[in-house]
Scaffold this active site. Structure first.
Site, short mmCIF file in Angstrom:
data_model
loop_
_atom_site.label_atom_id
_atom_site.label_comp_id
_atom_site.label_asym_id
_atom_site.label_seq_id
_atom_site.Cartn_x
_atom_site.Cartn_y
_atom_site.Cartn_z
N GLU B 49 0.81 -1.22 0.00
CA GLU B 49 0.00 0.00 0.00
C GLU B 49 0.84 1.27 0.00
O GLU B 49 0.42 2.31 -0.49
CB GLU B 49 -0.96 0.01 1.19
N PHE B 111 -11.57 -6.80 14.25
CA PHE B 111 -10.54 -7.32 13.35
C PHE B 111 -10.22 -6.28 12.28
O PHE B 111 -11.12 -5.74 11.64
CB PHE B 111 -11.03 -8.62 12.71
N GLN B 112 -8.95 -6.00 12.13
CA GLN B 112 -8.46 -5.03 11.15
C GLN B 112 -9.07 -3.64 11.34
O GLN B 112 -9.31 -2.92 10.38
CB GLN B 112 -8.65 -5.53 9.72
N LYS B 161 -17.50 -0.30 6.16
CA LYS B 161 -18.04 -1.27 5.21
C LYS B 161 -19.56 -1.17 5.05
O LYS B 161 -20.08 -1.27 3.94
CB LYS B 161 -17.65 -2.67 5.69
N MET B 475 24.44 8.10 1.68
CA MET B 475 24.35 9.43 2.28
C MET B 475 24.66 9.37 3.78
O MET B 475 25.32 10.26 4.31
CB MET B 475 22.96 10.03 2.03
#
Ligand SMILES: Cc1ncc(C[n+]2csc(CCOP(=O)(O)OP(=O)(O)O)c2C)c(N)n1
Lengths: 162, 561
Positions: B49, B111-112, B161, B475
């Site tokens: 993502e 959940f999630q 949802k 760097m």
């Protein structure tokens, strides 16, 4: 540079998360909030937040600009000056031994505040006024023993022009 | 008409002319995906993502449109945070749509479930949790509007949802009205007149341009302004391409790895006109010493940028393009000759600075990273879209690829986020299928989002990855070399994959150059391959980026090669 006290008042959308945006801006940038007061206005969709902070001039300018940038802040004003009315309220629970009761009541009278609860060993005093007045009262009551105190923090309104 | 939340969401995307979405599915967005396949919007399935957000960022910068991504709740949402923070730092307009658990489960540690609105509050321009399907159309309109107007930035919309499946009568929202949000576009005329007067009087003026020039599409106006008034121009990393990098008035980049002449000019000028900049610490070095002798004009659309880091003489809030257009009207061509005369001494001093310490490197038997970038510049005729990773590769890209046009240099400037370049290149390539898009990468950074090679292969996106492979987190190693007694703590990256084989494993092409003589051939071959390519250049391990100003020092105190 000198830090000065600023009373900021703002109208914000009365929605979940808005206070968190305002407060998060302070915590995220390392500014301190001295007091904070929030309640809806006449318009239920809008709340007024009154916030007291201490900052030097460049910081307060930055704080105000950052607050104005928040999408949910509708209007912001610095009400630190004389053009505004400032008030604060406190509930003070003070020990009230028989020998000090008269003294407490005299102080209450002088400060034009109210006793709103009486117990065997305590009074709860309700006071409102300038922050200085509240501090003076608290100092006088300290010797009797202050058990608990709840202060609202300042609220302020701009004086309307006549 | 009665529609579900999912259908309304699609309708709002179509209304906003969204053609491409970068995303990754999951339980909370399964119904959104089920609607998405029914539209003409192309969905690019990334492999992480974070990649989706960087790709949307690259897409936005290359196309000038709002980039869009779609991810699921919980881990899908948290994976977007770095990308959002990067877009926020660089003021890039993107809309991130996250799925959320059903409203009745919110707050139950379902959940999630994560509070992504809470998590991203400080790194978005604004964000929303949509609790009611009736709010969805309005919120989406606002989200796009906020993302692209004023100082652009990322906006996140979190959609539970059950809101996706809920039905309502769809009412299109044509106009966004926010009583509290009203960016100032028109600059104050009085202030601009003061600027015009300062420009007329100045003997040693410098323009300092930033990303605002690119975001407001003001490079033409900027170039005209500089030419007409004979003012040399420097830019921040974000401003590169806003003024032609091959123009005689171009000074090079300013700041920590700025050119000698840019940093000297900024330090000895008597007038600095900062446009679309925010005077970041990587630009100013020690702020007290920055442009000490100059009156500073600061033009920016974001009032919080002004006087945040440095004191300015003339603050102007407004759109860069509008301000420059007005200034070009105020300063007529008649002024031009007189102004040139007045500045001759200054311009010749700058020429001296240019010849005393130009950007330089010595190409001997090991490939110099700068050489690779120079060759890439030559072979692409300066016309490629360049994205970068972060570190030395990014700075060499900035120094040696001379950007003549805006929107061709796509880099994570403010956040400096390793792993940005490859997904950003994918986004840019989606916006411009026919252009050459090259990610200039380090061997460390490329491994942070290397999985997006699969995305490039799947969608036949011919992005070219040029790895300047120094086997170090270069760097950081450079800082250790200069400031930490050469103790290379955890910066050696000796254990790396074989990038050629890795490219092949993904189904892309892999090429390698180990000798200077091979550089050109490998670049040419890689560019000629029609698909995605990784080109691995074994470069000098301990090459440094110079000039370098130590953090917090005045920018005149440059360590030179
Ligand atoms: C996500 C992230 N983690 C850590 C850093 C700190 N950092 C800045 S540059 C750099 C080294 C990058 O190494 P490499 O990609 O090999 O590029 P090089 O400097 O060698 O060109 C690191 C670790 C960062 N910028 N971003």
């Amino acid at each position: 540079m000198n830090e000065e006290k600023h009373i900021l008042t703002m109208l914000v959308d009365n929605q979940p998360g808005v206070l968190s945006r305002v407060v998060g801006l302070f915590s995220g940038r390392g500014y301190n909030i001295e007091s904070l007061c929030v309640a809806p206005t006449i318009d239920p969709l809008v709340s007024r937040i009154t916030l007291v902070t201490k900052a030097n001039l460049p910081s307060i300018e930055q704080i105000e600009k950052q607050l104005r940038k928040l999408v949910n802040v509708i209007k912001l004003r610095d009400l630190s000056g004389k053009e505004a009315v400032h008030r604060e309220m406190a509930l003070i629970c003070v020990m009230a031994k028989p020998e000090s009761r008269a003294e407490i009541l005299r102080i209450v009278d002088i400060f034009r505040c109210k006793v709103v609860d009486i117990g065997r060993e305590h009074y709860i005093i309700e006071v409102s006024g300038s922050t200085d007045k509240l501090n003076a009262l608290i100092n006088l009551l300290k010797p009797m023993g202050i058990k608990k105190i709840a202060r609202t923090g300042a609220v302020a309104l701009f004086r309307e022009p006549n | 008409m009665e529609m579900t939340g999912g259908q309304i969401l699609m309708q709002t995307l179509v209304d906003e002319d969204v053609e491409t979405i970068f995303g990754f599915p999951g339980g909370a967005v399964i119904e959104i995906y089920d609607e998405l396949v029914k539209t003409d919007i192309q969905h690019v399935l990334v492999r992480h993502e974070q990649g989706a957000v960087h790709a949307a960022d690259g897409y936005a910068r290359a196309s000038g449109k709002v980039g869009v991504c779609l991810v699921t709740s919980g881990p899908g949402a948290t994976n977007t945070v770095t990308g959002i923070a990067s877009a926020n730092s660089d003021s890039i307009p993107i809309v991130v749509i996250t799925g959320q658990v059903p409203t009745q489960l919110i707050g139950n540690d379902a959940f999630q479930e994560v509070d992504i609105v809470g998590i991203t509050r400080p790194c978005t321009k604004h964000n929303y949790l949509v609790n009611d399907v009736n709010d969805l159309a309005g919120v989406m309109r606002e989200a796009f509007y906020l993302a692209r107007t004023g100082r652009p930035g990322p906006v996140l919309v979190d959609i539970p949802k059950n809101v996706v499946s809920a039905k309502t009568i769809y009412k299109p929202v044509s106009q966004v009205r926010l009583k509290s949000y009203n960016p100032t576009y028109s600059p104050n005329m009085k202030q601009l007149k003061k600027v015009a007067n300062l420009v007329r009087e100045a003997r040693r003026p410098v323009i300092f341009a930033g990303g605002g020039i690119i975001l407001s599409d003001a490079s033409r106006e900027l170039t005209a302004f500089a030419h007409k008034n004979h003012i040399p121009v420097t830019a921040s990393l974000m401003g590169l391409g806003g003024f032609p990098g091959t123009d005689p008035l171009w000074l090079g980049m300013i700041g920590m790895h700025g050119t000698y002449r840019a940093n000297m000019s900024a330090s000895y000028c008597d007038l600095m006109i900062g446009i679309g900049v925010r005077f970041d610490d990587r630009v100013t070095g020690k702020t007290d010493a920055f442009a000490e002798q100059a009156k500073i004009v600061h033009i920016d659309i974001d009032p919080t940028s002004i006087r945040k880091n440095i004191a300015v003489s003339i603050p102007i809030v407004g759109d860069c393009k509008k301000a420059l257009t007005r200034l070009n009207e105020l300063l007529t061509d008649e002024d031009s000759d007189a102004m040139l005369k007045q500045k001759e001494e200054w311009l010749s001093r700058i020429d001296e600075w240019k010849s005393t310490n130009p950007l330089a490197y010595d190409q001997k038997d090991v490939i110099k990273p700068q050489y690779v970038v120079e060759k890439l510049y030559e072979l692409t005729k300066g016309k490629a879209i360049i994205t970068t990773e972060v570190g030395q590769n990014q700075m060499w890209a900035a120094q040696y690829y001379h950007f003549d046009r805006p929107n061709n240099f796509i880099t994570s400037g403010g956040l400096g986020c390793m792993g940005f370049g490859l997904p950003a290149a994918i986004g840019a390539q989606m916006a411009h299928p026919d252009r050459m898009v090259v990610d200039i990468a380090g061997d460390g950074s490329i491994q942070m989002n290397i999985q997006e090679m699969a995305t490039a292969v799947q969608y036949k996106l011919p992005v070219k990855v040029v790895i300047l492979n120094n086997r170090f987190l270069g760097m950081v190693r450079q800082w250790q070399e200069l400031f930490y007694g050469k103790r290379y703590a955890s910066t050696c990256m000796d254990c790396a994959p074989d990038f050629v084989k890795l490219a092949e494993a993904y189904g892309a092409a892999g090429l390698r150059a180990e000798k200077p003589a091979d550089v050109e051939a490998v670049l040419a071959e890689g560019m000629a391959i029609p698909g995605p390519v990784i080109m691995d250049f074994t470069v000098e391990a301990e090459e440094g980026v110079y000039p370098m100003v130590p953090a917090g020092a005045p920018i005149t105190e440059m360590l030179l090669v």
